[in-house]
Scaffold this active site. Structure first.
Site, short mmCIF file in Angstrom:
data_model
loop_
_atom_site.label_atom_id
_atom_site.label_comp_id
_atom_site.label_asym_id
_atom_site.label_seq_id
_atom_site.Cartn_x
_atom_site.Cartn_y
_atom_site.Cartn_z
N CYS A 1 34.50 -27.30 -51.71
CA CYS A 1 34.18 -28.70 -51.44
C CYS A 1 35.18 -29.60 -52.17
CB CYS A 1 32.73 -28.97 -51.84
SG CYS A 1 32.09 -30.60 -51.44
N ASP B 1 30.04 -28.09 -39.85
CA ASP B 1 30.15 -28.83 -41.10
C ASP B 1 30.01 -30.33 -40.84
OD1 ASP B 1 30.94 -29.99 -43.54
OD2 ASP B 1 32.29 -28.32 -43.98
N HIS C 1 28.40 -26.71 -44.11
CA HIS C 1 29.09 -26.98 -45.37
C HIS C 1 28.34 -26.31 -46.53
CE1 HIS C 1 32.01 -29.41 -47.63
NE2 HIS C 1 31.07 -29.49 -48.56
#
EC number: 3.1.-.-
Length: 245
Positions: free
Chosen positions: A132, A179, A212
């Site tokens: 991330c 995502d 994600h």
């Protein structure tokens, strides 16, 4: 569209109940979590946190997993004592929070970590993995530090700028098909720009049906359908490090 200046919020997912195999140390002006490899092969990997900070058990679990494959790992506090994002926080304040945590203004911390790995851990070959926010750090490091031999950027938001495609060494990019933070359009742009500008080995891999955080913030046992993708992504990560470090 999500970008580094205005990213979409991401959920913390499953916080692992994990104590860790390493220890916390002081590395010049920052703290870090270090796990020594059971095999001293002179290889090390910097593991970069997501927005939830260097003490998140999930990130330490990933660092320990990598260490079990023959690498000394270090999870530095790249926020340098600043508070990580609170999963219960007000997302409207997130852009302001992020201003003091620029993923591309971490060279002082990277320099300190590299010195520590070379001097204290006798590392001769070094790679980097990030998740991330940490995926952005990896992308920055791989365009800035030729001494870092391999990188794995896991769902790191992409900035569309010419200077981010000149990778110094082999880099693997892992994304999730579903995502909410990184649209597939951004991934397509990355692939096209790497084809145009990059002269080192790279791979961009998108995992079908995943969201994600799936590599490090989702339990392997949460869904039988997800488990093969989680395991494959983690295996790909290790294989990339093994190939290029």
């Amino acid at each position: 569209m999500a970008n580094e200046a205005n990213p979409c919020p991401c959920d913390i997912g499953h916080r692992l109940d994990y104590g860790g195999m390493g220890q916390e140390v002081q590395v010049e002006h920052i703290k870090a979590y270090v796990t020594r490899s059971p095999v001293d092969a002179g290889k090390a990997v910097i593991v970069v946190q997501d927005i939830f900070g260097w003490q998140l058990s999930n990130t330490r679990y990933m660092a320990d997993m990598i260490a079990g494959n023959g690498y000394t790992t270090i999870v530095p506090d790249f926020f340098v004592g600043q508070e990580p994002w609170d999963p219960a926080g007000d997302w409207s304040t997130f852009p302001e929070w992020l201003k003091s945590r620029n993923a591309r203004k971490i060279n002082r911390e990277v320099d300190a970590v590299l010195r520590y790995l070379k001097q204290q851990c006798h590392a001769q070959k070094i790679g980097i993995v990030g998740f991330c926010w940490g995926g952005i750090v990896v992308h920055h490091v791989m365009t800035t530090y030729p001494e870092v031999r391999a990188g794995v950027s896991v769902y790191g938001i992409i900035r569309d700028s010419e200077d981010v495609y000149n990778l110094k060494n082999p880099t693997l990019f892992i994304f999730a098909e579903n995502d909410a933070v990184i649209p597939l359009e951004q991934v397509s742009i990355l692939i096209q720009k790497l084809k145009e500008h990059c002269i080192v080995n790279y791979q961009v891999k998108t995992f079908s049906g995943q969201t994600h955080g799936f590599v490090h913030r989702k339990r392997e046992d949460c869904s039988p359908a997800d488990k093969p993708y989680i395991e494959e992504a983690r295996r790909n990560l290790i294989e990339w490090l093994n190939k290029y470090i």
